[in-house]
Design a protein around this motif. Sequence first.
Motif, PDB file in Angstrom:
ATOM      1  N   ALA A 135       0.854  -1.185   0.000  1.00  0.00           N
ATOM      2  CA  ALA A 135       0.000   0.000   0.000  1.00  0.00           C
ATOM      3  C   ALA A 135       0.891   1.236   0.000  1.00  0.00           C
ATOM      4  O   ALA A 135       2.121   1.139  -0.078  1.00  0.00           O
ATOM      5  CB  ALA A 135      -0.915  -0.024   1.224  1.00  0.00           C
ATOM      6  N   VAL A 136       0.265   2.387   0.082  1.00  0.00           N
ATOM      7  CA  VAL A 136       0.995   3.647   0.183  1.00  0.00           C
ATOM      8  C   VAL A 136       0.305   4.536   1.210  1.00  0.00           C
ATOM      9  O   VAL A 136      -0.872   4.361   1.506  1.00  0.00           O
ATOM     10  CB  VAL A 136       1.074   4.394  -1.169  1.00  0.00           C
ATOM     11  N   ASP A 137       1.045   5.456   1.746  1.00  0.00           N
ATOM     12  CA  ASP A 137       0.470   6.530   2.553  1.00  0.00           C
ATOM     13  C   ASP A 137       0.279   7.706   1.602  1.00  0.00           C
ATOM     14  O   ASP A 137       1.239   8.394   1.247  1.00  0.00           O
ATOM     15  CB  ASP A 137       1.412   6.889   3.701  1.00  0.00           C
ATOM     16  N   VAL A 138      -0.944   7.903   1.145  1.00  0.00           N
ATOM     17  CA  VAL A 138      -1.184   8.874   0.073  1.00  0.00           C
ATOM     18  C   VAL A 138      -0.756  10.283   0.467  1.00  0.00           C
ATOM     19  O   VAL A 138      -0.424  11.097  -0.404  1.00  0.00           O
ATOM     20  CB  VAL A 138      -2.659   8.858  -0.381  1.00  0.00           C
ATOM     21  N   ALA A 139      -0.737  10.573   1.761  1.00  0.00           N
ATOM     22  CA  ALA A 139      -0.328  11.907   2.197  1.00  0.00           C
ATOM     23  C   ALA A 139       1.143  12.181   1.882  1.00  0.00           C
ATOM     24  O   ALA A 139       1.570  13.337   1.847  1.00  0.00           O
ATOM     25  CB  ALA A 139      -0.579  12.065   3.696  1.00  0.00           C
ATOM     26  N   ASP A 140       1.915  11.111   1.651  1.00  0.00           N
ATOM     27  CA  ASP A 140       3.340  11.270   1.357  1.00  0.00           C
ATOM     28  C   ASP A 140       3.598  11.607  -0.112  1.00  0.00           C
ATOM     29  O   ASP A 140       4.741  11.886  -0.485  1.00  0.00           O
ATOM     30  CB  ASP A 140       4.098   9.986   1.701  1.00  0.00           C
ATOM     31  N   PHE A 141       2.555  11.543  -0.943  1.00  0.00           N
ATOM     32  CA  PHE A 141       2.745  11.725  -2.383  1.00  0.00           C
ATOM     33  C   PHE A 141       1.940  12.909  -2.884  1.00  0.00           C
ATOM     34  O   PHE A 141       0.728  12.974  -2.691  1.00  0.00           O
ATOM     35  CB  PHE A 141       2.337  10.452  -3.131  1.00  0.00           C
ATOM     36  N   ARG A 142       2.623  13.827  -3.551  1.00  0.00           N
ATOM     37  CA  ARG A 142       1.962  14.995  -4.120  1.00  0.00           C
ATOM     38  C   ARG A 142       1.310  14.614  -5.444  1.00  0.00           C
ATOM     39  O   ARG A 142       1.891  13.877  -6.234  1.00  0.00           O
ATOM     40  CB  ARG A 142       2.974  16.113  -4.324  1.00  0.00           C
ATOM     41  N   PHE A 143       0.115  15.127  -5.651  1.00  0.00           N
ATOM     42  CA  PHE A 143      -0.649  14.795  -6.863  1.00  0.00           C
ATOM     43  C   PHE A 143      -0.819  16.055  -7.702  1.00  0.00           C
ATOM     44  O   PHE A 143      -1.224  17.109  -7.195  1.00  0.00           O
ATOM     45  CB  PHE A 143      -2.017  14.228  -6.465  1.00  0.00           C
ATOM     46  N   GLY A 144      -0.489  15.936  -8.985  1.00  0.00           N
ATOM     47  CA  GLY A 144      -0.706  17.058  -9.900  1.00  0.00           C
ATOM     48  C   GLY A 144       0.255  18.210  -9.725  1.00  0.00           C
ATOM     49  O   GLY A 144      -0.059  19.343 -10.109  1.00  0.00           O
ATOM     50  N   VAL A 145       1.435  17.939  -9.175  1.00  0.00           N
ATOM     51  CA  VAL A 145       2.421  19.002  -8.958  1.00  0.00           C
ATOM     52  C   VAL A 145       3.306  19.125 -10.196  1.00  0.00           C
ATOM     53  O   VAL A 145       3.803  18.117 -10.707  1.00  0.00           O
ATOM     54  CB  VAL A 145       3.288  18.679  -7.719  1.00  0.00           C
ATOM     55  N   PRO A 146       3.510  20.340 -10.713  1.00  0.00           N
ATOM     56  CA  PRO A 146       4.368  20.494 -11.895  1.00  0.00           C
ATOM     57  C   PRO A 146       5.822  20.181 -11.566  1.00  0.00           C
ATOM     58  O   PRO A 146       6.257  20.280 -10.419  1.00  0.00           O
ATOM     59  CB  PRO A 146       4.178  21.961 -12.290  1.00  0.00           C
ATOM     60  N   ALA A 147       6.570  19.811 -12.591  1.00  0.00           N
ATOM     61  CA  ALA A 147       7.981  19.477 -12.415  1.00  0.00           C
ATOM     62  C   ALA A 147       8.794  20.704 -12.034  1.00  0.00           C
ATOM     63  O   ALA A 147       8.462  21.837 -12.395  1.00  0.00           O
ATOM     64  CB  ALA A 147       8.523  18.860 -13.690  1.00  0.00           C
ATOM     65  N   ASP A 148       9.858  20.468 -11.291  1.00  0.00           N
ATOM     66  CA  ASP A 148      10.782  21.529 -10.886  1.00  0.00           C
ATOM     67  C   ASP A 148      11.573  21.986 -12.113  1.00  0.00           C
ATOM     68  O   ASP A 148      12.362  21.217 -12.667  1.00  0.00           O
ATOM     69  CB  ASP A 148      11.723  20.967  -9.814  1.00  0.00           C
ATOM     70  N   PRO A 149      11.388  23.241 -12.569  1.00  0.00           N
ATOM     71  CA  PRO A 149      12.080  23.678 -13.796  1.00  0.00           C
ATOM     72  C   PRO A 149      13.592  23.701 -13.645  1.00  0.00           C
ATOM     73  O   PRO A 149      14.320  23.440 -14.608  1.00  0.00           O
ATOM     74  CB  PRO A 149      11.513  25.078 -14.048  1.00  0.00           C
ATOM     75  N   ALA A 150      14.079  23.982 -12.428  1.00  0.00           N
ATOM     76  CA  ALA A 150      15.530  24.014 -12.229  1.00  0.00           C
ATOM     77  C   ALA A 150      16.131  22.619 -12.365  1.00  0.00           C
ATOM     78  O   ALA A 150      17.192  22.435 -12.980  1.00  0.00           O
ATOM     79  CB  ALA A 150      15.850  24.603 -10.852  1.00  0.00           C
ATOM     80  N   LEU A 151      15.449  21.622 -11.805  1.00  0.00           N
ATOM     81  CA  LEU A 151      15.939  20.252 -11.925  1.00  0.00           C
ATOM     82  C   LEU A 151      15.843  19.779 -13.373  1.00  0.00           C
ATOM     83  O   LEU A 151      16.749  19.109 -13.884  1.00  0.00           O
ATOM     84  CB  LEU A 151      15.132  19.327 -11.011  1.00  0.00           C
ATOM     85  N   ARG A 152      14.757  20.147 -14.038  1.00  0.00           N
ATOM     86  CA  ARG A 152      14.611  19.784 -15.453  1.00  0.00           C
ATOM     87  C   ARG A 152      15.765  20.358 -16.279  1.00  0.00           C
ATOM     88  O   ARG A 152      16.362  19.659 -17.112  1.00  0.00           O
ATOM     89  CB  ARG A 152      13.272  20.291 -15.988  1.00  0.00           C
TER      90      ARG A 152
END
Length: 409
Positions: free
Chosen positions: A188-205
């Motif tokens: 299973a997962v703890d859904v609170a630990d995962f962000r949903f619909g968050v855009p990618a970090d442009p600096a990391l990209r």
Amino acid sequence: MRILHVLDHSIPLHSGYTFRTLAILREQRRRGWETVQLTTPKQGPGPAREEVVEGLKLHRTPSVQGAGLLAQMRLTAGRIAEVVRAEKPDLIHAHSPVLNVLPALWARLSADAALRLPVIYEMRASWEDAAVDHGTTTEGSLRYRLSRALESFALHRADRITTICEGLRGDISSRGIGSDKVTVIPNAVDVADFRFGVPADPALRARLGLERCTVLGFAGSFYGYEGLHLLVDAFAALLPARPALRLLLVGGGPQEAALKAQVAARGLGDKVIFTGRVPHAEVQRYYELIDVLAYPRLPIRLTELVTPLKPLEAMAQGRIFVASNVGGHRELIRHGDTGFLCPPGDAGALAAAITDVLAREAEWPRIRQQARRFVEVERTWTHSVARYAEVYRQALVGRGRAVPAALAA
């Protein structure tokens, strides 16, 4: 209620094994249960017999250089007896591999009557299949048959058995063990630990050279059964028609050198990005860069029986992914609703599936929502860990021991 968990290894080491364990321990503690943790010599060398990591007190079994399996099990059995006397748990919960449950059974056999606790065996994979995967034996060999016999011996003698999926439940039943003794506690997962619909970090990209690119990717350990060589071949086949395509491989493991050699031989060095292992807390930032994840597991007995954790993490984040159509994936993924399945062991089929998924981008928002909903409703740790209550209660009753009030809560 106090539970002694006997573990192959634990945090601060990072693996799917340790992440499942940590999630179970956290959720059990949220329920008001007390947990005690003991690792075997497989944790590796270290001077401390006890240490605290992320708020968990961990009893260690010192490793002895050159010790064989029997010697390691003796060491573990001795430590189990010590910890039982000191911590006074109500029961012992031994997690895979079988080398952990055998010492628990051994320690119980040699203990005073008051310390002969119920033993629950959590079988996450069979020892013989893990040995095949790691190349230490071959299926059907004498060593394989002996390993399977030892696994069956432990399963028959444990008070109760839990396992992670229906595939393994079927394997346990094939050993002559009644279904009433076995409970599936799924990953299973703890859904609170995962962000949903968050855009990618442009600096990391930008740092990884992925600007204005479509990104395929994988995040996890580079084991042979993951089939990542097929992903490299599929990527190479797709690249001529999609020059802006890139492949992002996050993690490391036994196949890393072979994969890098394959990439170099195919002339893909500037198109495939190896990040190396990244801190667990940072992995989601890399996930968010990936347009389509790929899980091309090979069709072997292990992958047919065992469900992985990674697709659930992808669903929790709303990532689009393609997975090979092996039993462990079919138990998790609803094709076209929460993810996509493709024929296993075939780079051409994987490339075709990725092409199809990229062409269906208009459907991605619907699939992301359905995948997130699936884990929220069916695959949370709160839901999974609640199943241990009845397992523990049955084990205690079966041994004629008092059932703590916490199990009735």
